[in-house]
Design a protein around this motif. Sequence first.
Motif, mmCIF file in Angstrom:
data_model
loop_
_atom_site.group_PDB
_atom_site.id
_atom_site.type_symbol
_atom_site.label_atom_id
_atom_site.label_comp_id
_atom_site.label_asym_id
_atom_site.label_seq_id
_atom_site.Cartn_x
_atom_site.Cartn_y
_atom_site.Cartn_z
ATOM 1 N N PRO A 118 43.088 48.302 46.057
ATOM 2 C CA PRO A 118 42.835 49.539 46.199
ATOM 3 C C PRO A 118 41.195 49.763 46.375
ATOM 4 C CG PRO A 118 43.609 49.678 44.242
ATOM 5 C CD PRO A 118 44.014 48.276 44.322
ATOM 6 N N ASN A 119 40.913 50.449 47.505
ATOM 7 C CA ASN A 119 39.523 50.699 47.666
ATOM 8 C C ASN A 119 38.547 49.678 48.220
ATOM 9 O OD1 ASN A 119 40.115 53.595 47.133
ATOM 10 N ND2 ASN A 119 40.027 53.155 44.912
ATOM 11 N N LEU A 120 39.167 48.583 48.142
ATOM 12 C CA LEU A 120 38.083 47.393 48.636
ATOM 13 C C LEU A 120 37.712 47.380 50.064
ATOM 14 C CD1 LEU A 120 36.904 44.342 48.253
ATOM 15 C CD2 LEU A 120 39.143 43.696 49.064
ATOM 16 N N ALA A 121 38.458 47.761 51.006
ATOM 17 C CA ALA A 121 37.951 47.926 52.314
ATOM 18 C C ALA A 121 37.006 48.887 52.540
ATOM 19 C CB ALA A 121 39.077 48.203 53.300
ATOM 20 N N SER B 188 33.552 47.109 41.018
ATOM 21 C CA SER B 188 31.905 46.760 40.649
ATOM 22 C C SER B 188 31.501 45.495 40.877
ATOM 23 C CB SER B 188 31.527 47.595 39.450
ATOM 24 O OG SER B 188 32.410 47.310 38.333
ATOM 25 N N ASP B 189 32.255 44.346 40.577
ATOM 26 C CA ASP B 189 31.934 43.230 40.550
ATOM 27 C C ASP B 189 32.167 42.542 41.836
ATOM 28 O OD1 ASP B 189 31.609 43.394 37.512
ATOM 29 O OD2 ASP B 189 33.735 42.791 37.256
ATOM 30 N N VAL B 190 32.406 43.207 42.823
ATOM 31 C CA VAL B 190 32.601 42.592 44.238
ATOM 32 C C VAL B 190 31.042 42.337 44.564
ATOM 33 C CG1 VAL B 190 33.417 42.804 46.510
ATOM 34 C CG2 VAL B 190 35.082 43.379 44.393
ATOM 35 N N GLN B 191 30.923 41.256 45.314
ATOM 36 C CA GLN B 191 29.468 41.109 45.943
ATOM 37 C C GLN B 191 29.590 40.921 47.322
ATOM 38 O OE1 GLN B 191 27.931 37.178 45.014
ATOM 39 N NE2 GLN B 191 25.782 37.563 46.082
ATOM 40 N N VAL B 192 29.006 41.820 48.054
ATOM 41 C CA VAL B 192 28.738 41.720 49.545
ATOM 42 C C VAL B 192 27.743 41.042 50.114
ATOM 43 C CG1 VAL B 192 28.860 43.282 51.683
ATOM 44 C CG2 VAL B 192 30.263 43.947 49.438
ATOM 45 N N ARG B 193 27.752 40.111 50.880
ATOM 46 C CA ARG B 193 26.540 39.295 51.356
ATOM 47 C C ARG B 193 27.121 38.691 52.828
ATOM 48 N NH1 ARG B 193 27.878 33.977 51.294
ATOM 49 N NH2 ARG B 193 29.726 33.372 49.791
ATOM 50 N N ALA C 277 32.913 39.576 51.254
ATOM 51 C CA ALA C 277 33.092 40.358 49.951
ATOM 52 C C ALA C 277 33.823 39.193 49.262
ATOM 53 C CB ALA C 277 34.035 41.632 50.350
ATOM 54 N N GLU C 278 33.251 38.977 48.224
ATOM 55 C CA GLU C 278 33.753 37.899 47.224
ATOM 56 C C GLU C 278 33.835 38.523 45.774
ATOM 57 O OE1 GLU C 278 31.604 34.245 47.338
ATOM 58 O OE2 GLU C 278 29.720 34.969 46.493
ATOM 59 N N TRP C 279 34.622 37.836 45.033
ATOM 60 C CA TRP C 279 34.625 38.224 43.487
ATOM 61 C C TRP C 279 34.907 36.837 42.982
ATOM 62 C CZ3 TRP C 279 39.031 37.788 40.212
ATOM 63 C CH2 TRP C 279 39.046 38.262 38.945
ATOM 64 N N ARG C 280 33.952 36.337 41.947
ATOM 65 C CA ARG C 280 34.087 35.185 41.284
ATOM 66 C C ARG C 280 34.252 33.964 42.066
ATOM 67 N NH1 ARG C 280 37.642 36.825 35.760
ATOM 68 N NH2 ARG C 280 36.393 38.632 35.201
ATOM 69 N N GLY C 281 33.593 33.982 43.183
ATOM 70 C CA GLY C 281 33.633 32.818 44.376
ATOM 71 C C GLY C 281 34.919 33.073 45.174
ATOM 72 N N GLN C 282 35.666 33.771 45.056
ATOM 73 C CA GLN C 282 36.900 34.004 46.131
ATOM 74 C C GLN C 282 36.543 34.958 46.991
ATOM 75 O OE1 GLN C 282 40.637 34.427 44.252
ATOM 76 N NE2 GLN C 282 42.017 34.744 46.156
ATOM 77 N N LEU D 297 34.742 50.116 50.139
ATOM 78 C CA LEU D 297 33.752 49.657 49.444
ATOM 79 C C LEU D 297 32.835 48.690 50.151
ATOM 80 C CD1 LEU D 297 33.069 48.532 45.879
ATOM 81 C CD2 LEU D 297 32.729 46.798 47.539
ATOM 82 N N PHE D 298 33.552 47.560 50.832
ATOM 83 C CA PHE D 298 33.164 46.666 51.760
ATOM 84 C C PHE D 298 32.352 47.194 52.855
ATOM 85 C CE2 PHE D 298 34.262 42.780 54.582
ATOM 86 C CZ PHE D 298 33.036 42.120 54.235
ATOM 87 N N LEU D 299 33.174 48.199 53.722
ATOM 88 C CA LEU D 299 32.577 49.031 54.793
ATOM 89 C C LEU D 299 31.173 49.904 54.470
ATOM 90 C CD1 LEU D 299 32.949 49.790 57.864
ATOM 91 C CD2 LEU D 299 34.049 51.711 57.068
ATOM 92 N N ALA D 300 31.053 50.299 53.377
ATOM 93 C CA ALA D 300 30.131 51.189 52.833
ATOM 94 C C ALA D 300 28.886 50.126 52.537
ATOM 95 C CB ALA D 300 30.300 51.969 51.468
ATOM 96 N N ALA D 301 29.249 49.300 52.055
ATOM 97 C CA ALA D 301 28.166 47.928 51.521
ATOM 98 C C ALA D 301 27.348 47.719 52.849
ATOM 99 C CB ALA D 301 28.555 47.075 50.694
ATOM 100 N N MET D 302 28.408 47.244 53.839
ATOM 101 C CA MET D 302 27.779 46.855 55.289
ATOM 102 C C MET D 302 27.067 47.701 55.885
ATOM 103 S SD MET D 302 30.777 44.380 56.622
ATOM 104 C CE MET D 302 31.966 45.476 56.736
#
Length: 617
Positions: free
Chosen positions: A124-127, A29-34, A68-73, A129-134
């Motif tokens: 797990p599930n990062l990909a 939930s903290d992952v930012q997609v931009r 897709a980044e988390w805390r700047g990474q 989440l990234f695809l759905a957000a995009m």
Amino acid sequence: MCDKGFMDMKSRMRDHPVVAEKPQGFRLSDVQVRLATPQERPLWDALMDERHHLGFRRFAGRGLRYVAEWRGQWLALAGWQGGAFKCGPRDRWIGWSHEEQFGRLHLIANNTRFLVMASSGALPNLASLFLAAMTRRLCADWLAAHGHGVLLAETFCDPDRHEGTMYGAAGWECLGETKGYARSNGRYTKPHGRPRRMLVRSLRRDARRLLASPEALPASVAPPSGSGPDAERDPAVLRSLHDELATLPDHRRGQGRKHTVACVLTVHVLATLANMRGCLAAEQFARSLSQNDLEAIGAWRNPKTGLREPVAKSTLHRVVQSVDPEALEDVLKRFSGARLPLARSLAADGKRIRGANRNGDGRHETVALVDHATGAPVSMLGFADEGGERAALHDLLERTGIRGCVITLDALHTVRETARLITQAHGADYVMTVKENAPETFSTLSSIDWERHRHGSFAEPRTKAHGRIGQRTIDAMTPVRDLINYPGVSQIARVRRHREPLGPAANGTASEETACLITSLDAGKAPPADLLALNRGHWIVENGNHRVRDTTLGEDACLARTGNGPLNRASLNNIALAVVFASQRPGEGLATTFRRFQLDTAAAIRAVCEPLPPPGG
């Protein structure tokens, strides 16, 4: 890129390593997609090129870069570009005709790159989440970036590498497998023997119906109305060249950075206008400027002395090597589009940058669009050998608004794919030269009884020039159905060039050369005299652009060989030419304008740094 810039990029890439295990405190939930910012684009490109199995050079036409980044990474990257020109499973699923396909291909976005920078199972599930957000934001982001939305998302999955489970779980539909051909020289004729699965996802419920329906498109996905030559020009938003250059991202390290990219490239352009070539000459030119001149171009002010300091040779070289070529090409397109008279006829042709082939990974070829009336450059795109000039031209047409224009092309580009793109996807017309590289069409045109079937002819007056007497004549006819199988063809023509040498070398001999043309312009829009003028005007790209750049601006003598330097110098030469054309006084020739700028540095600075009135303003 220079050594220091290369090391800086490597350092920035190390800041985003492959994640081997789940970091402490990590939550999806903290992952930012931009979207990646313009300043981050070189880093995104470098990471994708190094870590994706297909590598990365650039998008074909329009594109978007996601992070897709988390805390700047950065944890994952993805790239989207325009839909594939042809794909059997997709085209059959949509059920559109050729006309609908190339008129609405801009409504499809292709997920061309997807990279997760983590070991398998670490996140797990990062990909997903990234695809759905995009997918949720893709249409809005495309509308904001390119002036229209998209209706359909597509991608290709290589079954030897992954099954595409993530896409299936997200509701994507598998349409079948491709035949295993790659795009080469603008056509899908290069077999790679690895068929791929085609998956699509509709971005709205009626996407499939809208793609195949002849009805008008919704406003949110219609192509931008201001993409053609009649686009409205608002004088209030016209910016100077210096302001346009200020929009370029600066990829240098912050340490020791004094002069802005806009200032450095402005010095390059001004030195070119003063007939001073190369970084050393540009440094000498900068040292000759007064304090007022240095202030006008935004030179760095030394806080200790209070004086503006000129740009050094090393800075000039470093910036030209590191600036993003595509961003610089966009500056040329924006400046020419706003400052130069509306171009109704454009000549397209390629040019090799001499000496730049020493860099195997760089782009050392260019393809440009040049105005018939003046020879002014309208837009340019650099490319490497892979894909060829035809594919680069397709990308350039996608990036440039040509609706309502006439595009003239030499025999290399006389292919059905290009004709279809110009007429159906971009709403423009073409005039193409036919030679032996299109043997079937050339044979058909050569066998026509022109004296019997022509609907019109025209002969230019006999002229004496270059040690000979010459005359051009043209015969035109409307082809019968299925005679020439090119999209949109309305007329075919035969051009004869008769030459009679003068002087001792004549020996009473004369020669005649015959060429054939095909065009989408009908006889009402282009009678024989106009068609002959378009054919002759095509060579303005050689005489008014390529030759001026090679001789007057010394492009052939340039010693730049590596990185982005050769391509960026070619772009800067075209930008300098655009400044000259935009600053010409009534009745003033190109050479006269150049001499005026050489003698009056203040006038050149005003032309570059002050907003000029729009054409006719």
